[in-house]
Design a protein around this motif. Structure first.
Motif, PDB file in Angstrom:
ATOM      1  N   TYR A   7       1.061  -1.201   0.198  1.00  0.00           N
ATOM      2  CA  TYR A   7      -0.039  -0.139  -0.172  1.00  0.00           C
ATOM      3  C   TYR A   7       1.115   1.424   0.297  1.00  0.00           C
ATOM      4  O   TYR A   7       1.972   1.237   0.748  1.00  0.00           O
ATOM      5  CB  TYR A   7      -0.800  -0.271   1.467  1.00  0.00           C
ATOM      6  CG  TYR A   7      -0.598   0.230   2.584  1.00  0.00           C
ATOM      7  CD1 TYR A   7       0.102   1.414   3.123  1.00  0.00           C
ATOM      8  CD2 TYR A   7       0.184  -0.885   3.016  1.00  0.00           C
ATOM      9  CE1 TYR A   7       0.299   1.092   4.496  1.00  0.00           C
ATOM     10  CE2 TYR A   7       0.788  -1.142   4.494  1.00  0.00           C
ATOM     11  CZ  TYR A   7       1.100   0.147   5.131  1.00  0.00           C
ATOM     12  OH  TYR A   7       1.658   0.499   6.500  1.00  0.00           O
ATOM     13  N   ALA A   8      -0.385   2.228  -0.279  1.00  0.00           N
ATOM     14  CA  ALA A   8       0.765   3.615  -0.567  1.00  0.00           C
ATOM     15  C   ALA A   8       0.271   4.459   0.116  1.00  0.00           C
ATOM     16  O   ALA A   8      -1.184   4.606  -0.360  1.00  0.00           O
ATOM     17  CB  ALA A   8       1.596   3.978  -1.744  1.00  0.00           C
ATOM     18  N   ILE A   9       0.087   5.841   0.357  1.00  0.00           N
ATOM     19  CA  ILE A   9      -0.806   7.177   1.319  1.00  0.00           C
ATOM     20  C   ILE A   9      -0.091   7.685   0.393  1.00  0.00           C
ATOM     21  O   ILE A   9       1.328   8.709   0.930  1.00  0.00           O
ATOM     22  CB  ILE A   9      -0.544   6.743   2.743  1.00  0.00           C
ATOM     23  CG1 ILE A   9      -1.097   5.547   3.565  1.00  0.00           C
ATOM     24  CG2 ILE A   9      -1.042   7.601   3.023  1.00  0.00           C
ATOM     25  CD1 ILE A   9      -0.208   5.336   5.011  1.00  0.00           C
ATOM     26  N   ASP A  10      -0.761   8.796  -0.416  1.00  0.00           N
ATOM     27  CA  ASP A  10      -0.844  10.414   0.279  1.00  0.00           C
ATOM     28  C   ASP A  10      -2.447  11.248  -0.035  1.00  0.00           C
ATOM     29  O   ASP A  10      -2.983  10.540   0.205  1.00  0.00           O
ATOM     30  CB  ASP A  10       0.112  10.540  -1.642  1.00  0.00           C
ATOM     31  CG  ASP A  10      -1.219  10.388  -2.384  1.00  0.00           C
ATOM     32  OD1 ASP A  10      -1.826  11.463  -3.146  1.00  0.00           O
ATOM     33  OD2 ASP A  10      -1.532   8.662  -3.458  1.00  0.00           O
ATOM     34  N   LYS A  11      -2.308  12.439  -0.238  1.00  0.00           N
ATOM     35  CA  LYS A  11      -3.659  13.134   0.112  1.00  0.00           C
ATOM     36  C   LYS A  11      -4.713  12.567  -0.801  1.00  0.00           C
ATOM     37  O   LYS A  11      -5.823  12.700  -0.534  1.00  0.00           O
ATOM     38  CB  LYS A  11      -2.921  14.421  -0.599  1.00  0.00           C
ATOM     39  CG  LYS A  11      -3.996  15.296  -0.069  1.00  0.00           C
ATOM     40  CD  LYS A  11      -4.153  16.958  -0.116  1.00  0.00           C
ATOM     41  CE  LYS A  11      -5.108  17.799   0.439  1.00  0.00           C
ATOM     42  NZ  LYS A  11      -4.778  19.152   0.011  1.00  0.00           N
ATOM     43  N   THR A  12      -4.356  12.459  -2.119  1.00  0.00           N
ATOM     44  CA  THR A  12      -5.650  12.179  -2.965  1.00  0.00           C
ATOM     45  C   THR A  12      -5.644  10.456  -3.773  1.00  0.00           C
ATOM     46  O   THR A  12      -6.215   9.985  -4.192  1.00  0.00           O
ATOM     47  CB  THR A  12      -5.509  13.291  -4.140  1.00  0.00           C
ATOM     48  OG1 THR A  12      -4.500  12.784  -5.191  1.00  0.00           O
ATOM     49  CG2 THR A  12      -5.450  14.686  -3.767  1.00  0.00           C
ATOM     50  N   GLY A  13      -4.357  10.044  -3.355  1.00  0.00           N
ATOM     51  CA  GLY A  13      -4.905   8.934  -3.666  1.00  0.00           C
ATOM     52  C   GLY A  13      -3.698   8.244  -5.272  1.00  0.00           C
ATOM     53  O   GLY A  13      -3.750   7.391  -5.885  1.00  0.00           O
TER      54      GLY A  13
END
Length: 99
Positions: free
Chosen positions: A55-61
């Motif tokens: 998985y990875a995370i950021d503000k908008t995907g």
């Protein structure tokens, strides 16, 4: 071994949208939630590769989806908004998930 991988890739492509969502939510609840659900991540998107569990995370995907797709072009990805019951809302209101 190559045939085995190709068969697995075809199987993951044939999954229904509901099955992709079910698998992603299961991964999130069983192994990802406790790692990502911190105050600094609330409201961000976690994008999950349902085959690898990566998985990875950021503000908008968007950045996370690009990152995971670059690693595996056939990845089945699913997004979950951290700390909320839904990823997006058309009414502008989103209910927090306080588990």
């Amino acid at each position: 071994m190559q045939h085995e991988q190709r068969s697995k890739d075809v199987q993951s492509i044939l999954l229904s949208r509901e099955e992709v969502g079910r698998r992603a939510k299961e991964l999130y609840e069983n192994s990802i939630r406790q790692q990502v659900e911190r105050e600094e991540n609330i409201g961000k998107m976690v994008i999950i590769d349902i085959e690898t569990g990566e998985y990875a995370i950021d503000k908008t995907g968007l950045e996370s989806a690009r990152y995971l797709r670059n690693k595996n072009p056939l990845a089945r990805l699913f997004g979950i908004r951290i700390g909320y019951k839904v990823a997006v809302s058309f009414s502008g209101e989103m209910e927090r998930d306080y588990r």
